[in-house]
Design a protein around this motif. Structure first.
Motif, PDB file in Angstrom:
ATOM      1  N   LEU A 118       0.616  -1.223   0.041  1.00 65.08           N
ATOM      2  CA  LEU A 118       0.047  -0.051  -0.170  1.00 65.08           C
ATOM      3  C   LEU A 118       0.787   1.523  -0.116  1.00 65.08           C
ATOM      4  O   LEU A 118       1.839   1.007   0.989  1.00 65.08           O
ATOM      5  N   HIS A 119       0.889   2.668  -1.140  1.00 69.15           N
ATOM      6  CA  HIS A 119       0.976   3.433  -1.172  1.00 69.15           C
ATOM      7  C   HIS A 119       0.854   3.938   0.424  1.00 69.15           C
ATOM      8  O   HIS A 119       0.074   4.343   1.631  1.00 69.15           O
ATOM      9  N   PRO A 120       2.162   4.692   0.750  1.00 65.22           N
ATOM     10  CA  PRO A 120       2.092   5.224   2.430  1.00 65.22           C
ATOM     11  C   PRO A 120       1.212   6.159   2.406  1.00 65.22           C
ATOM     12  O   PRO A 120       0.736   6.571   3.669  1.00 65.22           O
ATOM     13  N   ILE A 121       0.817   7.016   1.105  1.00 67.01           N
ATOM     14  CA  ILE A 121      -0.682   8.362   1.459  1.00 67.01           C
ATOM     15  C   ILE A 121      -1.442   7.088   2.019  1.00 67.01           C
ATOM     16  O   ILE A 121      -2.451   7.423   2.442  1.00 67.01           O
ATOM     17  N   THR A 122      -1.622   5.569   1.073  1.00 70.05           N
ATOM     18  CA  THR A 122      -3.642   5.179   1.390  1.00 70.05           C
ATOM     19  C   THR A 122      -3.228   4.312   3.056  1.00 70.05           C
ATOM     20  O   THR A 122      -4.702   4.620   3.364  1.00 70.05           O
ATOM     21  N   ARG A 123      -1.838   4.293   3.247  1.00 70.12           N
ATOM     22  CA  ARG A 123      -1.669   3.440   4.590  1.00 70.12           C
ATOM     23  C   ARG A 123      -1.683   4.549   5.366  1.00 70.12           C
ATOM     24  O   ARG A 123      -2.784   3.996   6.632  1.00 70.12           O
ATOM     25  N   THR A 124      -1.497   6.060   5.514  1.00 72.96           N
ATOM     26  CA  THR A 124      -1.762   7.002   6.015  1.00 72.96           C
ATOM     27  C   THR A 124      -3.632   6.998   6.590  1.00 72.96           C
ATOM     28  O   THR A 124      -3.855   7.152   7.294  1.00 72.96           O
ATOM     29  N   ILE A 125      -3.967   7.209   4.919  1.00 74.81           N
ATOM     30  CA  ILE A 125      -5.366   7.564   5.047  1.00 74.81           C
ATOM     31  C   ILE A 125      -6.085   6.710   6.510  1.00 74.81           C
ATOM     32  O   ILE A 125      -7.065   6.301   7.412  1.00 74.81           O
ATOM     33  N   ARG A 126      -5.625   5.139   5.909  1.00 72.12           N
ATOM     34  CA  ARG A 126      -6.578   4.092   6.669  1.00 72.12           C
ATOM     35  C   ARG A 126      -6.078   4.737   7.955  1.00 72.12           C
ATOM     36  O   ARG A 126      -6.679   3.945   9.097  1.00 72.12           O
ATOM     37  N   LYS A 127      -4.574   4.766   8.677  1.00 70.12           N
ATOM     38  CA  LYS A 127      -4.839   4.739   9.561  1.00 70.12           C
ATOM     39  C   LYS A 127      -5.083   5.473  10.334  1.00 70.12           C
ATOM     40  O   LYS A 127      -5.526   5.729  12.391  1.00 70.12           O
ATOM     41  N   VAL A 128      -4.920   7.094  10.225  1.00 78.19           N
ATOM     42  CA  VAL A 128      -5.972   8.280  10.547  1.00 78.19           C
ATOM     43  C   VAL A 128      -7.832   7.656  10.853  1.00 78.19           C
ATOM     44  O   VAL A 128      -8.100   8.102  11.710  1.00 78.19           O
ATOM     45  N   SER A 129      -8.101   6.959  10.235  1.00 80.18           N
ATOM     46  CA  SER A 129      -9.715   6.345   9.947  1.00 80.18           C
ATOM     47  C   SER A 129      -9.351   5.781  10.798  1.00 80.18           C
ATOM     48  O   SER A 129     -11.284   5.480  11.660  1.00 80.18           O
ATOM     49  N   ASP A 130      -8.553   4.658  10.552  1.00 76.87           N
ATOM     50  CA  ASP A 130      -8.750   3.516  12.006  1.00 76.87           C
ATOM     51  C   ASP A 130      -9.512   4.680  12.826  1.00 76.87           C
ATOM     52  O   ASP A 130      -9.807   4.101  14.639  1.00 76.87           O
ATOM     53  N   THR A 131      -8.181   5.417  13.590  1.00 78.40           N
ATOM     54  CA  THR A 131      -7.984   5.484  14.953  1.00 78.40           C
ATOM     55  C   THR A 131      -8.788   6.594  15.054  1.00 78.40           C
ATOM     56  O   THR A 131      -9.498   6.356  16.280  1.00 78.40           O
ATOM     57  N   LEU A 132      -9.784   7.547  14.209  1.00 79.45           N
ATOM     58  CA  LEU A 132     -10.240   8.221  15.075  1.00 79.45           C
ATOM     59  C   LEU A 132     -11.744   7.157  15.166  1.00 79.45           C
ATOM     60  O   LEU A 132     -12.806   7.713  15.144  1.00 79.45           O
ATOM     61  N   GLY A 133     -11.917   6.375  13.697  1.00 73.89           N
ATOM     62  CA  GLY A 133     -13.432   5.463  13.563  1.00 73.89           C
ATOM     63  C   GLY A 133     -14.134   4.854  15.142  1.00 73.89           C
ATOM     64  O   GLY A 133     -14.815   4.762  14.903  1.00 73.89           O
ATOM     65  N   ARG A 134     -12.144   5.320  15.835  1.00 74.12           N
ATOM     66  CA  ARG A 134     -12.780   4.100  17.206  1.00 74.12           C
ATOM     67  C   ARG A 134     -13.329   5.347  18.046  1.00 74.12           C
ATOM     68  O   ARG A 134     -13.727   5.252  18.977  1.00 74.12           O
ATOM     69  N   ASP A 240      -6.158  15.422  21.298  1.00 68.98           N
ATOM     70  CA  ASP A 240      -4.569  15.045  22.084  1.00 68.98           C
ATOM     71  C   ASP A 240      -4.507  13.143  21.862  1.00 68.98           C
ATOM     72  O   ASP A 240      -3.848  12.512  21.438  1.00 68.98           O
ATOM     73  N   PHE A 241      -5.470  12.323  21.848  1.00 73.12           N
ATOM     74  CA  PHE A 241      -6.281  11.029  21.304  1.00 73.12           C
ATOM     75  C   PHE A 241      -5.325  10.793  20.137  1.00 73.12           C
ATOM     76  O   PHE A 241      -4.668   9.584  19.862  1.00 73.12           O
ATOM     77  N   PHE A 242      -5.229  11.605  19.519  1.00 78.28           N
ATOM     78  CA  PHE A 242      -4.957  11.047  17.772  1.00 78.28           C
ATOM     79  C   PHE A 242      -3.955  11.179  18.061  1.00 78.28           C
ATOM     80  O   PHE A 242      -3.433  10.467  17.315  1.00 78.28           O
ATOM     81  N   ALA A 243      -2.964  12.816  18.450  1.00 72.40           N
ATOM     82  CA  ALA A 243      -1.640  12.534  18.549  1.00 72.40           C
ATOM     83  C   ALA A 243      -1.272  11.586  18.738  1.00 72.40           C
ATOM     84  O   ALA A 243       0.037  10.833  18.444  1.00 72.40           O
ATOM     85  N   LYS A 244      -1.314  11.222  20.095  1.00 73.98           N
ATOM     86  CA  LYS A 244      -0.509  10.199  20.684  1.00 73.98           C
ATOM     87  C   LYS A 244      -0.792   8.465  20.002  1.00 73.98           C
ATOM     88  O   LYS A 244      -0.149   7.831  20.660  1.00 73.98           O
ATOM     89  N   VAL A 251       3.574  11.913  23.383  1.00 74.28           N
ATOM     90  CA  VAL A 251       3.695  13.247  22.840  1.00 74.28           C
ATOM     91  C   VAL A 251       2.610  14.574  23.389  1.00 74.28           C
ATOM     92  O   VAL A 251       1.159  13.655  23.796  1.00 74.28           O
ATOM     93  N   LYS A 252       3.217  15.131  22.909  1.00 73.93           N
ATOM     94  CA  LYS A 252       1.563  16.752  23.503  1.00 73.93           C
ATOM     95  C   LYS A 252       0.959  17.105  22.648  1.00 73.93           C
ATOM     96  O   LYS A 252       1.598  17.537  21.184  1.00 73.93           O
TER      97      LYS A 252
END
Ligand code: PHE
Length: 351
Positions: A118-134, A240-244, A251-252
């Protein structure tokens, strides 16, 4: 006729014996199945030597015939048996030869299988979506060819507003643009459905800009949360949740007041440098500042609620927007944005 001449000089009995022995000999020396079959035809075939010998039986006195006939049958049987036996040996040899010829050396190293990744852009979109999906954010999308109205006016950037200069826009025709941000999806979503709204909108955006940190096409992820009593502290908690989750629990984040026409108040959000945490004045990642800007955010401007048909006295909300490439560069230590669009296997293989 030659055979007649021949048989006159020796008895038919001797001729049969002689043909039979010669046949056995040929069978014994035949080197492959084809040669063996040729021998069979030349001896037992219609015009074969043994058959020819039997044709001479008509010339012997009748009382001799049964004996000679029996002798011929005896040889015929012997020859057939010999052929079968030889056939078995030759067939086995053939299989053996085939096996040797087609042998696979299982000790040789195997050929490499090239798997895509997977392209790093796709990976990042999925990671962000998974994280905030929670946290309950649903992924939604909008068009990349957008109306001037949706891209600007509907998110509180009127025609003469100086903020239009912040985003060098590609105009496709009168009133039609390549969207310069994912913020119009906020408005599209709110116009389509009633609150509460909790969405994430990833997608490509376009700006007339190109260097090591800017590409004319890049990606953003927009977030929007609208409900009763959504506050700035909710925004801070989510980010804050997202960044951590993304960069590590150590991280802060910090919010710096900033201006975006569609939020009030607005902020730029920094995350503390995951590498040096501000301790290295020569840090390559944060340039010694200890902070990295990752997104823009703020409380949704009441004007947007009005344009969406929501009642601003009933609800409130926050929105944020981040550059996917920037997050990917931070996550994977990618030094140049352009690497993401060159399709270079040496780069892509690392993911
Ligand atoms: N749309 C803004 C940009 O492209 C980012 C943003 C989104 C800021 C939502 C605030 C709220 O820069």
């Amino acid at each position: 006729m030659e055979p007649l001449l021949f048989y006159r000089h020796m008895s038919i009995h001797a001729a049969i014996e002689e043909k039979g022995r010669s046949a056995l000999n040929q069978i014994e020396v035949s080197s492959d199945l084809e040669a063996l079959d040729a021998v069979r035809v030349s001896v037992l075939g219609k015009k074969g030597s043994l058959s020819e010998a039997l044709k001479q039986l008509g010339q012997v006195p009748p009382e001799e015939r049964p004996k000679l006939g029996a002798l011929a049958n005896e040889w015929k049987a012997k020859i057939e048996t010999a052929i079968e036996a030889r056939k078995e040996i030759l067939a086995a040899a053939q299989i053996e030869a085939d096996l040797i010829r087609t042998r696979v050396d299982v000790t040789l190293p195997s050929r490499k299988i090239h798997l895509g990744s997977l392209h790093p852009i796709t990976r990042t979109i999925r990671k962000v979506s998974d994280t905030l999906g929670r946290l309950g954010f649903d992924v939604t999308t909008g068009p990349e060819v957008e109306t001037d109205f949706m891209n600007f006016e509907a998110v509180n950037i009127p025609k003469d507003h100086p903020a239009r200069d912040m985003q060098d826009t590609f105009f496709l025709g009168p009133g039609v643009v390549l969207r310069s941000q994912t913020s119009p999806v906020q408005m599209r979503t709110m116009r389509e459905k009633k609150w509460p709204v909790r969405i994430l909108c990833p997608g490509a955006v376009y700006r007339c800009d190109s260097d090591a940190t800017h590409s004319p096409m890049f990606h953003q992820i927009e977030g929007l949360w609208v409900d009763k009593k959504v506050s700035m502290s909710d925004l801070k908690g989510v980010l804050d949740f997202f960044a951590k989750e993304l960069f590590g629990s150590h991280v802060k984040i910090r919010l710096r007041p900033s201006y975006f026409p569609f939020v009030e108040p607005g902020a730029e959000v920094d995350v503390s440098c995951a590498l040096c945490a501000g301790r290295n004045p020569h840090c390559q990642v944060c340039k010694g500042t200890g902070w990295l800007e990752i997104l823009g955010a703020g409380m949704v401007h009441p004007r947007l609620f009005e344009l969406a048909g929501y009642d601003p006295s009933e609800i409130s909300g926050f929105a944020f927007g981040m550059g996917v490439e920037r997050i990917a560069m931070l996550l994977h230590d990618i030094p140049d944005l352009r690497l993401m669009f060159q399709g270079d296997q040496r780069f892509l293989k690392q993911f």
